[in-house]
Scaffold this active site. Structure first.
Site, PDB file in Angstrom:
ATOM      1  N   ARG A 231      31.914  37.597  35.219  1.00 60.43           N
ATOM      2  CA  ARG A 231      31.353  36.341  35.712  1.00 60.43           C
ATOM      3  C   ARG A 231      30.568  36.665  36.985  1.00 60.43           C
ATOM      4  NH1 ARG A 231      32.008  34.511  31.462  1.00 60.43           N
ATOM      5  NH2 ARG A 231      33.284  32.752  30.807  1.00 60.43           N
ATOM      6  N   GLU A 260      24.248  30.384  36.589  1.00 61.14           N
ATOM      7  CA  GLU A 260      23.478  30.448  35.339  1.00 61.14           C
ATOM      8  C   GLU A 260      23.030  29.062  34.894  1.00 61.14           C
ATOM      9  OE1 GLU A 260      26.031  32.487  32.597  1.00 61.14           O
ATOM     10  OE2 GLU A 260      26.149  34.252  33.869  1.00 61.14           O
ATOM     11  N   HIS A 278      23.132  36.633  29.906  1.00 59.71           N
ATOM     12  CA  HIS A 278      24.481  36.330  29.401  1.00 59.71           C
ATOM     13  C   HIS A 278      24.509  36.356  27.859  1.00 59.71           C
ATOM     14  CE1 HIS A 278      28.505  34.174  30.439  1.00 59.71           C
ATOM     15  NE2 HIS A 278      28.624  34.925  29.351  1.00 59.71           N
TER      16      HIS A 278
HETATM   17  C1  8YV Z   1      30.053  33.015  26.170  1.00 66.57           C
HETATM   18  C2  8YV Z   1      31.713  34.242  27.600  1.00 66.57           C
HETATM   19  O1  8YV Z   1      28.702  33.248  26.387  1.00 66.57           O
HETATM   20  O2  8YV Z   1      33.551  34.027  26.157  1.00 66.57           O
HETATM   21  C3  8YV Z   1      33.145  33.977  27.303  1.00 66.57           C
HETATM   22  O3  8YV Z   1      33.897  33.722  28.255  1.00 66.57           O
HETATM   23  O4  8YV Z   1      31.330  34.433  28.692  1.00 66.57           O
HETATM   24  C4  8YV Z   1      30.725  34.302  26.488  1.00 66.57           C
HETATM   25  O5  8YV Z   1      31.273  34.839  25.358  1.00 66.57           O
HETATM   26  C5  8YV Z   1      30.520  31.827  26.934  1.00 66.57           C
HETATM   27  O6  8YV Z   1      31.306  31.053  26.096  1.00 66.57           O
HETATM   28  C6  8YV Z   1      29.404  30.985  27.483  1.00 66.57           C
HETATM   29  O7  8YV Z   1      29.616  30.726  28.824  1.00 66.57           O
END
Ligand code: 8YV
Length: 312
Positions: A231, A260, A278
């Site tokens: 993150r 983001e 992302h």
């Molecule tokens: C997705 C992710 O893009 O699973 C997660 O925590 O960060 C990614 O697989 C997310 O769901 C979108 O923020």
């Protein structure tokens, strides 16, 4: 009667299609006025399906007195107020494991692109410089380098397995030491000091906020690389930008950012940064598997069966 479910954000279309067929869904992200929307549907809603940064906060839960379950599309639940959910007896589910391999692939792609500068080398070719200026500059090898994994969870372990195949040595830091054949460092600074490449694979949220700060980047040093597939919040972003500009670290590969989809434009001009929007889990196969878990958790909840992947 189908259970009523709020869609906080739009979701991977094939998943959303099933959700909208099986449940009585209300699209909150299309509501002109959120208060009016919640006044109309809130009293009857029993489920929330969410995705990405909007998550689900305590104010939303307060507007849904019959709420029983929040089903997240994604493994990270940092945008969901888990304390508020727990206090209200609301179940929360996520989509772990099915995305490990794809996210780890992306981590290794960033490591490769950072050290080998493949995007820049391709740009050299596309710009016609190969013929006019000669071969692209020499880059750095992965083999023999040490990869420091900050957060050796399920995704971190998948990254480590791949890095081993590239001839890298693995070290890691976690809050708790694990029974793994990798050297352990007691804190992120020590890990950064011992690593050539530091890859961040921790959960997001308050506990890891700005864990990678100037002390960690100083320990990584001018020959060290940072990769973040966790993150944006885990890294002090303005400090990272300054360190990249001043070449106080060798480079950074980033799939995630603090705010983001807004990325500080200062990153765009940097030759020592590889940037992705992302996309770590964004393949059709993985998103389908994530969607199936989100749907199945809701199905099970509303038919009184145990949840597949409960968080709280
Ligand atoms: C997705 C992710 O893009 O699973 C997660 O925590 O960060 C990614 O697989 C997310 O769901 C979108 O923020």
């Amino acid at each position: 009667m189908k259970p009523e479910v709020i869609l906080v954000s739009s979701i991977f279309p094939p998943t959303q299609e099933v959700l909208e067929r099986e449940f009585s869904c209300h699209r909150m992200y299309e509501a002109a006025d959120r208060e009016t929307f919640l006044r109309e549907f809130g009293p009857r809603v029993r489920g929330v399906a969410t995705y990405g940064p909007p998550g689900a906060n305590a104010a939303l839960m307060d507007a849904l007195p019959k709420l029983e379950i929040i089903s997240n599309f994604g493994v990270g639940v940092d945008a969901i107020d888990l304390t508020a959910a727990k206090a209200r007896g609301v179940a929360v589910t996520n989509t772990p494991d099915v995305l490990n391999e794809c996210v780890a692939d992306t981590g290794m792609a960033l490591v490769l692109n950072l050290l080998r500068k493949f995007p820049q080398a391709e740009n050299h070719l596309r710009s016609g410089y190969w013929a006019s200026r000669g071969p692209y500059a020499f880059t750095r090898s992965l083999g023999g380098k040490t990869l420091g994994v900050l957060g050796l969870g399920r995704i971190g372990e998948a990254v480590a397995r791949r890095a081993l195949a590239f001839g890298m040595t693995i070290r890691y830091h976690n809050r708790n030491r694990k029974d793994v054949p990798y050297a352990y460092d007691p804190d992120p600074v020590a890990l950064a000091r011992n690593a050539d490449v530091l890859i961040v694979v921790t959960p997001g949220g308050a506990q890891t906020s700005k864990l990678v700060d100037s002390r960690v980047l100083d320990a990584l040093g001018p020959d060290g690389y940072l990769v973040n597939i966790a993150r944006g919040s885990v890294v002090d972003e303005p400090v990272l930008l300054r360190y990249l500009r001043e070449k106080r670290i060798a480079g950074a590969g980033l799939d995630v950012f603090a705010d983001e989809p807004v990325v500080p434009s200062g990153f765009f001009a940097l030759d020592n940064a590889v940037l992705l929007p992302h996309v770590a889990s964004a393949t059709v196969e993985t998103r389908t598997a994530m969607g199936n878990l989100q749907i199945e958790n809701l199905r099970r909840h509303f038919s009184g069966q145990p949840l597949l992947t409960p968080v709280v």
